[in-house]
Enzyme design. Structure first.
Site, mmCIF file in Angstrom:
data_model
loop_
_atom_site.group_PDB
_atom_site.id
_atom_site.type_symbol
_atom_site.label_atom_id
_atom_site.label_comp_id
_atom_site.label_asym_id
_atom_site.label_seq_id
_atom_site.Cartn_x
_atom_site.Cartn_y
_atom_site.Cartn_z
ATOM 1 N N VAL A 132 45.873 42.454 40.302
ATOM 2 C CA VAL A 132 47.379 40.695 42.046
ATOM 3 C C VAL A 132 46.389 41.519 42.769
ATOM 4 O O VAL A 132 46.748 42.247 43.703
ATOM 5 C CB VAL A 132 48.408 41.390 41.094
ATOM 6 C CG1 VAL A 132 49.451 40.257 42.898
ATOM 7 C CG2 VAL A 132 48.823 41.355 40.096
ATOM 8 N N ASP A 133 46.092 39.998 43.784
ATOM 9 C CA ASP A 133 45.328 40.423 45.189
ATOM 10 C C ASP A 133 45.817 39.092 45.429
ATOM 11 O O ASP A 133 46.357 38.707 45.082
ATOM 12 C CB ASP A 133 43.484 39.305 45.219
ATOM 13 C CG ASP A 133 42.630 40.723 43.663
ATOM 14 O OD1 ASP A 133 42.763 41.482 44.120
ATOM 15 O OD2 ASP A 133 41.618 40.099 43.871
ATOM 16 N N TYR A 134 46.220 40.188 46.642
ATOM 17 C CA TYR A 134 46.997 38.933 47.972
ATOM 18 C C TYR A 134 47.170 39.472 48.603
ATOM 19 O O TYR A 134 46.655 39.893 49.245
ATOM 20 C CB TYR A 134 48.576 39.652 47.245
ATOM 21 C CG TYR A 134 48.804 41.184 47.876
ATOM 22 C CD1 TYR A 134 49.445 41.274 48.970
ATOM 23 C CD2 TYR A 134 48.577 42.300 47.069
ATOM 24 C CE1 TYR A 134 49.601 42.532 49.889
ATOM 25 C CE2 TYR A 134 48.935 43.229 48.206
ATOM 26 C CZ TYR A 134 49.826 43.478 49.286
ATOM 27 O OH TYR A 134 49.693 44.947 49.519
ATOM 28 N N PHE A 140 46.581 35.403 45.126
ATOM 29 C CA PHE A 140 45.126 35.183 44.970
ATOM 30 C C PHE A 140 44.253 35.334 43.421
ATOM 31 O O PHE A 140 44.417 36.511 43.313
ATOM 32 C CB PHE A 140 44.346 35.060 46.460
ATOM 33 C CG PHE A 140 45.317 33.805 47.612
ATOM 34 C CD1 PHE A 140 44.274 33.235 48.239
ATOM 35 C CD2 PHE A 140 46.274 34.423 48.410
ATOM 36 C CE1 PHE A 140 44.886 32.531 49.137
ATOM 37 C CE2 PHE A 140 46.586 34.136 49.365
ATOM 38 C CZ PHE A 140 45.882 32.948 49.855
ATOM 39 N N GLN A 170 46.306 44.696 44.530
ATOM 40 C CA GLN A 170 45.647 45.120 45.424
ATOM 41 C C GLN A 170 45.586 43.665 47.372
ATOM 42 O O GLN A 170 45.466 42.723 46.894
ATOM 43 C CB GLN A 170 44.111 44.835 45.363
ATOM 44 C CG GLN A 170 42.726 44.674 46.523
ATOM 45 C CD GLN A 170 41.750 44.768 46.190
ATOM 46 O OE1 GLN A 170 40.716 44.994 46.297
ATOM 47 N NE2 GLN A 170 41.234 44.423 44.727
#
Length: 251
Positions: A132-134, A140, A170
């Site tokens: 999970v990129d944020y 995102f 992340q």
């Protein structure tokens, strides 16, 4: 802390479309780090807990996984190996498993509950890692280019409900900054999920990894901590001795 409960410290290696190892800053600027085979051999000598290799161009460019190349990488790797990049179908994973990959890291696939469920059904939840990129409170995908419209916690919960057995959280903004991780977000996500959370993004020294563990992460991952040294970011691939005990494990 028992050996089973001890935290894990995970080097993350980023492959570009030319099969070079690079390190990014905020998912943008790239620095060449080295040849992947040489770096893997170095980490073998350091008795690293596990290794995560991510092809950061596969998803955006749409090219297929080069299973022969992955087999070569896995053949050099003497620790548990997680691989991500371009995973769109459960059928892609059988060759990866045969070649020594133990975990699948999903990027855009984190938004696909059917894919997560299929992978968990065949290989077990422990093999499925949702990344999970944020940025700015939104999760995102596609290398930080597409807003999912979900918060990081909401996407993480959905991935776990679908069958993911681990979650990487992340911060895009902190990627490569080497100023420390987003401890507030790490703590929030770790407290809400029933699966291990891996903190990634922002670490530049061992103390930052320890802070992430203290915040609630089960593991702390980094590229910069294991790739650069000093204020000028000189490339020096290493695995600090204070992350290992006399048996080669993290303290």
């Amino acid at each position: 802390m028992s050996d089973i409960e001890r935290p894990r410290y995970i080097p993350v290696l980023l492959l570009d479309r030319q099969r070079r190892l690079v390190k990014t800053v905020a998912f943008g600027e790239r620095t060449y780090v080295g040849d992947p085979f040489n770096v893997i051999r170095l980490f073998n000598e350091k008795e690293v807990d596990e290794l995560c290799i991510l092809d950061i161009d596969a998803g955006r460019d749409g090219y297929e996984i080069d299973h022969g190349f992955v087999a070569e990488l896995a053949g050099e790797c003497f620790m548990p190996l997680a691989y991500g990049g371009g995973l769109r179908d459960v059928r892609q994973c059988a060759p990866l498993v045969r070649n020594g990959v133990e975990k699948f890291v999903l990027g855009a696939g984190t938004t696909n509950p059917a894919l997560i469920g299929a992978l968990a059904g065949v290989y077990g939840s422990s093999s499925v890692v949702a990344c999970v990129d944020y940025r700015g409170g939104h999760a995102f995908v596609d290398g930080g280019q597409r807003d999912t419209g979900l918060s990081p916690l909401a996407l993480a919960k959905a991935a776990v409900a679908a069958g993911a057995g681990e979650v990487i959280i992340q911060s895009i903004e902190r990627d490569g900054a080497r100023t420390g991780m987003d401890l507030a977000m790490i703590g929030t996500v770790a407290a809400e999920l029933p699966v291990p959370v891996i903190a990634l993004g922002g670490a530049g020294e061992v103390a930052h990894l320890a802070e992430a563990i203290d915040a609630g992460a089960a593991a702390a991952a980094s590229g910069s901590t294991f790739s650069f040294i000093g204020r000028l970011r000189a490339v020096l691939v290493t695995y600090p001795e204070d992350l290992t005990d006399k048996t080669g494990g993290a303290p």
